[in-house]
Scaffold this motif. Structure first.
Motif, PDB file in Angstrom:
ATOM      1  N   TYR A 371     -28.745  30.244  11.376  1.00 21.48           N
ATOM      2  CA  TYR A 371     -29.374  29.088  10.733  1.00 21.48           C
ATOM      3  C   TYR A 371     -28.409  28.507   9.706  1.00 21.48           C
ATOM      4  O   TYR A 371     -28.236  27.305   9.602  1.00 21.48           O
ATOM      5  CB  TYR A 371     -30.681  29.487  10.039  1.00 21.48           C
ATOM      6  N   SER A 397     -38.828  43.432  10.107  1.00 19.17           N
ATOM      7  CA  SER A 397     -39.159  42.060   9.750  1.00 19.17           C
ATOM      8  C   SER A 397     -37.876  41.332   9.321  1.00 19.17           C
ATOM      9  O   SER A 397     -37.080  41.882   8.571  1.00 19.17           O
ATOM     10  CB  SER A 397     -40.165  42.079   8.600  1.00 19.17           C
ATOM     11  N   GLY A 398     -37.685  40.150   9.826  1.00 15.19           N
ATOM     12  CA  GLY A 398     -36.486  39.379   9.482  1.00 15.19           C
ATOM     13  C   GLY A 398     -35.292  39.722  10.345  1.00 15.19           C
ATOM     14  O   GLY A 398     -34.187  39.221  10.129  1.00 15.19           O
ATOM     15  N   GLY A 400     -34.788  39.031  13.502  1.00 18.84           N
ATOM     16  CA  GLY A 400     -34.374  37.939  14.386  1.00 18.84           C
ATOM     17  C   GLY A 400     -35.178  37.895  15.676  1.00 18.84           C
ATOM     18  O   GLY A 400     -34.755  37.270  16.655  1.00 18.84           O
ATOM     19  N   LYS A 401     -36.346  38.537  15.687  1.00 20.89           N
ATOM     20  CA  LYS A 401     -37.148  38.569  16.921  1.00 20.89           C
ATOM     21  C   LYS A 401     -37.653  37.170  17.274  1.00 20.89           C
ATOM     22  O   LYS A 401     -37.511  36.712  18.412  1.00 20.89           O
ATOM     23  CB  LYS A 401     -38.335  39.534  16.731  1.00 20.89           C
ATOM     24  N   THR A 402     -38.253  36.509  16.288  1.00 21.27           N
ATOM     25  CA  THR A 402     -38.763  35.162  16.549  1.00 21.27           C
ATOM     26  C   THR A 402     -37.606  34.225  16.912  1.00 21.27           C
ATOM     27  O   THR A 402     -37.741  33.361  17.787  1.00 21.27           O
ATOM     28  CB  THR A 402     -39.528  34.633  15.314  1.00 21.27           C
ATOM     29  N   THR A 403     -36.467  34.454  16.267  1.00 23.95           N
ATOM     30  CA  THR A 403     -35.287  33.634  16.578  1.00 23.95           C
ATOM     31  C   THR A 403     -34.901  33.782  18.049  1.00 23.95           C
ATOM     32  O   THR A 403     -34.622  32.798  18.740  1.00 23.95           O
ATOM     33  CB  THR A 403     -34.119  34.053  15.669  1.00 23.95           C
ATOM     34  N   GLN A 443     -46.469  33.159  16.452  1.00 27.99           N
ATOM     35  CA  GLN A 443     -46.779  34.050  15.341  1.00 27.99           C
ATOM     36  C   GLN A 443     -47.834  33.452  14.413  1.00 27.99           C
ATOM     37  O   GLN A 443     -48.689  34.141  13.908  1.00 27.99           O
ATOM     38  CB  GLN A 443     -45.490  34.311  14.561  1.00 27.99           C
ATOM     39  N   HIS A 555     -45.226  44.749  16.136  1.00 32.18           N
ATOM     40  CA  HIS A 555     -44.879  45.840  15.232  1.00 32.18           C
ATOM     41  C   HIS A 555     -45.669  47.079  15.639  1.00 32.18           C
ATOM     42  O   HIS A 555     -45.226  48.203  15.486  1.00 32.18           O
ATOM     43  CB  HIS A 555     -45.193  45.449  13.786  1.00 32.18           C
TER      44      HIS A 555
HETATM   45  N1  LIG Z   1     -35.729  27.886   9.907  1.00 31.27           N
HETATM   46  C1  LIG Z   1     -34.940  28.821   9.344  1.00 31.27           C
HETATM   47  N2  LIG Z   1     -33.917  28.445   8.539  1.00 31.27           N
HETATM   48  C2  LIG Z   1     -33.118  29.369   7.985  1.00 31.27           C
HETATM   49  N3  LIG Z   1     -33.252  30.680   8.147  1.00 31.27           N
HETATM   50  C3  LIG Z   1     -34.237  31.139   8.926  1.00 31.27           C
HETATM   51  C4  LIG Z   1     -35.146  30.220   9.570  1.00 31.27           C
HETATM   52  N4  LIG Z   1     -36.026  30.937  10.290  1.00 31.27           N
HETATM   53  C5  LIG Z   1     -35.683  32.229  10.102  1.00 31.27           C
HETATM   54  N5  LIG Z   1     -34.626  32.356   9.299  1.00 31.27           N
HETATM   55  C6  LIG Z   1     -33.968  33.609   8.911  1.00 31.27           C
HETATM   56  O1  LIG Z   1     -33.488  34.254  10.073  1.00 31.27           O
HETATM   57  C7  LIG Z   1     -33.763  35.638  10.043  1.00 31.27           C
HETATM   58  C8  LIG Z   1     -34.551  36.068  11.255  1.00 31.27           C
HETATM   59  O2  LIG Z   1     -35.822  35.466  11.213  1.00 31.27           O
HETATM   60  P1  LIG Z   1     -36.922  35.713  12.332  1.00 31.27           P
HETATM   61  O3  LIG Z   1     -38.050  34.796  12.048  1.00 31.27           O
HETATM   62  O4  LIG Z   1     -36.274  35.620  13.648  1.00 31.27           O
HETATM   63  O5  LIG Z   1     -37.341  37.217  12.031  1.00 31.27           O
HETATM   64  P2  LIG Z   1     -38.426  38.113  12.768  1.00 31.27           P
HETATM   65  O6  LIG Z   1     -37.673  39.262  13.346  1.00 31.27           O
HETATM   66  O7  LIG Z   1     -39.243  37.322  13.669  1.00 31.27           O
HETATM   67  O8  LIG Z   1     -39.286  38.632  11.530  1.00 31.27           O
HETATM   68  P3  LIG Z   1     -40.883  38.947  11.453  1.00 31.27           P
HETATM   69  O9  LIG Z   1     -41.106  40.245  12.108  1.00 31.27           O
HETATM   70  O10 LIG Z   1     -41.127  38.994   9.998  1.00 31.27           O
HETATM   71  O11 LIG Z   1     -41.587  37.827  12.130  1.00 31.27           O
HETATM   72  C9  LIG Z   1     -34.487  35.908   8.740  1.00 31.27           C
HETATM   73  O12 LIG Z   1     -33.545  36.425   7.831  1.00 31.27           O
HETATM   74  C10 LIG Z   1     -34.960  34.546   8.288  1.00 31.27           C
HETATM   75  O13 LIG Z   1     -34.884  34.459   6.890  1.00 31.27           O
END
Ligand SMILES: Nc1ncnc2c1ncn2[C@@H]1O[C@H](COP(=O)(O)OP(=O)(O)OP(=O)(O)O)[C@@H](O)[C@H]1O
Ligand SMILES: [Mg+2]
Length: 593
Positions: A371, A397-398, A400-403, A443, A555
């Motif tokens: 990002y 958490s954080g 990068g799964k949603t990413t 989510q 989770h």
């Molecule tokens: N739109 C965005 N802009 C900048 N950084 C982002 C954005 N979305 C997510 N991030 C960052 O990217 C990283 C991965 O985020 P992501 O949402 O993929 O995590 P996750 O594994 O889905 O977490 P969770 O289990 O909490 O949902 C995190 O550090 C988050 O802060």
């Protein structure tokens, strides 16, 4: 000087852009111009009846040559003359009114139609802009521009150059007729026009920057309102209402000060122009009276010229106020065009062939994404998922799964590497075709402010009530929906606020059932659900998963009992904890650590 030149170029560029955007309206714009020009002879005729009255009815002058066709007896009868002149006055007056109304109706019609089309175009572009950027706060600004700045197209394309042309032509007409009667008076009128035009030019450059400031402040204040109202719960619970109010008052106050500053500026210019006009009028009157006294001009001609002078300054004043109003219009148009220039979040590939339902093979090849430039979230991720697999995605958490999922959904493109669906790069799919392949339970489970039935049916246009109810049954939502007083017709409120988190999740799941897509994406589908309900939902997910490729983030391992592949996301990498085919599908998952 160079600065001024570039500013002029910039202004011209905005007009040119506005005209290009208004291309389908060119014939109508030409008609508007034509109707505007028809007004010029009408304006020239306006003071004529008064002149005839003074010279030929009250005075003893012979009628002008163009009235020779009237019966000779009328020429010698003052009563007959009086009625002739009244007739002319009525005809000219009615003509002017009819013209004014026609002109007004036509401009309103063209302007409103143009703005509507332009708004639709802006909205379309806003919806295609980068989702990440919009969600990160750009959406309020875009909304403001679509609402408030879109009319900039009609203010520039319609009320921009056209009135200038008409006003200048009117001006030329008045000066020409005045010149025919008394050249010196035309020269005076022309001479006072010059300082007026200089004043207009001076005001032009100053005021636009100020209007831009006003807009910036007002948008900022507007965003505070929207943001605060949409995060009302947080604001209330943390007792920050006073803080938010003072934050708003500060920004809005700046906006008001900036607006008043502009108005002060505009009124100063208005005053200077008024004084110049008055001086010019007095000079013409003084000289004109001398001419009449000296017998070189008839009283009627002076009346005619004074009529023109009064009208002469009208187009100049119109030009003046027009120019300042245009500064605002240009600022608006510029802001609206910026929405159009916003690059699409993910570009459409124009030449891609249409594709039907996918098999569901998903391949990542050395995919990297960040990002922020210096904080990579995923680096060099490769994986290959065969059609029909049930993939569990785990990680802190954080991590990068949603990413990972967002990349698969092509909400954004990877910075390196590529992602393929059925062996075809996502960028070579038409966006419409691609979006049809995925059913997603996100989510945050956003719902629309509509009824439950409408929210479920959102997945598929034209879905019947029976299909909606069937989907809800499969998602385990039917029972709780029926228990609501209005059942499927219950309004869920903004973003679904009238439902509990778990209820929202089940409606989102029903929506996914109804979509019936070959790939199913679930981002923590059971995070807001109790143990018993979870069992029921895991059961429905299993039914839904049949014959589809599934990615489930969770989770809670209980949700992943069905997974036959487990991907762990962490440290920018994705590792397969259990290779597909290593164990029999549907065997319970054991996880280390
Ligand atoms: N739109 C965005 N802009 C900048 N950084 C982002 C954005 N979305 C997510 N991030 C960052 O990217 C990283 C991965 O985020 P992501 O949402 O993929 O995590 P996750 O594994 O889905 O977490 P969770 O289990 O909490 O949902 C995190 O550090 C988050 O802060
Ligand atoms: Mg997440």
């Amino acid at each position: 000087m160079a600065n001024r030149n570039s500013r002029t170029q910039h202004t011209l560029a905005i007009y040119a852009r506005a005209l290009r955007e208004a291309r389908p309206y060119w014939p109508l714009l030409a008609l508007v111009l034509l109707v505007g020009l028809i007004g010029i002879p009408l304006a020239l005729l306006a003071p004529l009846p008064l002149k005839l009255m003074v010279d030929n009815v009250l005075g003893a002058e012979p009628l002008p040559a163009w009235l020779d066709w009237l019966p000779a007896a009328w020429h010698s009868s003052p009563d007959a003359m009086f009625f002739v002149v009244v007739g002319i006055a009525l005809a000219v007056g009615l003509g002017a009114v009819a013209h004014q109304i026609g002109d007004w109706l036509l401009r309103e019609y063209v302007g409103e139609r143009m703005t509507l089309d332009f708004r639709a175009k802006l909205l379309g572009r806003g919806l295609r802009a980068s989702l990440l950027k919009q969600e990160a706060g750009g959406a309020h600004d875009t909304a403001y521009r679509i609402n408030m700045d879109a009319p900039g197209i009609q203010w520039t394309a319609l009320y921009g150059p056209l009135p200038v042309v008409v006003s200048l032509a009117t001006l030329a007409g008045f000066l020409y007729v005045t010149f025919l009667i008394a050249p010196a008076l035309a020269v005076i009128a022309l001479a006072t026009s010059v300082p007026l035009l200089i004043l207009i030019h001076l005001s032009q450059t100053r005021i636009r920057d100020r209007w831009r400031d006003v807009k910036e402040h007002e948008t900022a204040a507007q965003s505070i309102v929207q943001e605060t109202m949409s995060a009302l719960r947080v604001v209330t619970l943390f007792n920050r209402d006073r803080h938010e109010r003072s934050r708003y008052m500060r920004r809005a106050g700046q906006g008001v000060r900036a607006r008043l500053g502009v108005i002060r500026h505009e009124s100063l210019y208005g005053l200077a122009m008024g004084v110049t006009t008055a001086v010019g009028t007095v000079a013409v009157l003084y000289l004109g009276v001398r001419y009449v006294e000296g017998g070189s001009m008839s009283l009627g001609d002076l009346v005619l010229i004074m009529g023109y002078i009064a009208q002469l300054y009208a187009p100049i004043r119109t030009l003046g106020s027009h120019v300042t109003a245009q500064q605002r219009a240009l600022a608006s148009a510029e802001r609206a065009f910026a929405v159009l220039d916003e690059p699409a979040g993910v570009p459409e590939s124009p030449g891609a062939p249409a594709r039907g339902r996918a098999q569901g093979r998903v391949t990542f090849e050395e995919v990297s994404f960040a990002y922020e430039a210096d904080a990579p979230v995923l680096t060099g991720v490769s994986l290959d998922v065969a059609p029909g697999r049930f993939v569990g995605v785990v990680g802190r958490s954080g991590a990068g799964k949603t990413t990972l999922i967002n990349l698969l959904l092509r909400l954004m493109d990877p910075h390196h590497g590529r992602i393929l669906l059925d062996g075809v790069d996502l960028r070579d799919w038409r966006l419409d075709d691609l979006r049809r392949q995925f059913a997603v339970v996100a989510q945050d489970c956003t719902l629309l402010a509509a009824s439950i039935a409408d929210n479920i049916a959102y997945a598929r246009r034209g879905a019947t009530r029976a299909e909606v109810e069937e989907a809800a049954r499969q998602a385990g939502a039917d029972a709780f929906i029926r228990a609501l007083p209005q059942g499927y017709d219950t309004q869920v409120g903004e973003r679904g606020a009238r439902l509990s988190g778990g209820e929202r999740q089940r409606i989102a799941l029903a929506r996914a059932f109804l979509k019936d897509a070959p790939l199913l994406i679930l981002d923590e589908p059971t995070s807001a659900i109790d143990g018993t309900t979870e069992q029921a939902i895991v059961e429905s997910i299993r039914r839904l998963a049949r014959g589809r490729t599934v990615f489930t983030i969770a989770h809670r391992l209980s949700t992943l009992a069905e997974a036959d592949t487990l991907l762990r996301v962490g440290g920018g990498r994705v590792v397969e904890e259990r290779a597909a085919g290593e164990q029999t599908p549907h065997a319970p998952v054991r996880m280390a650590g």
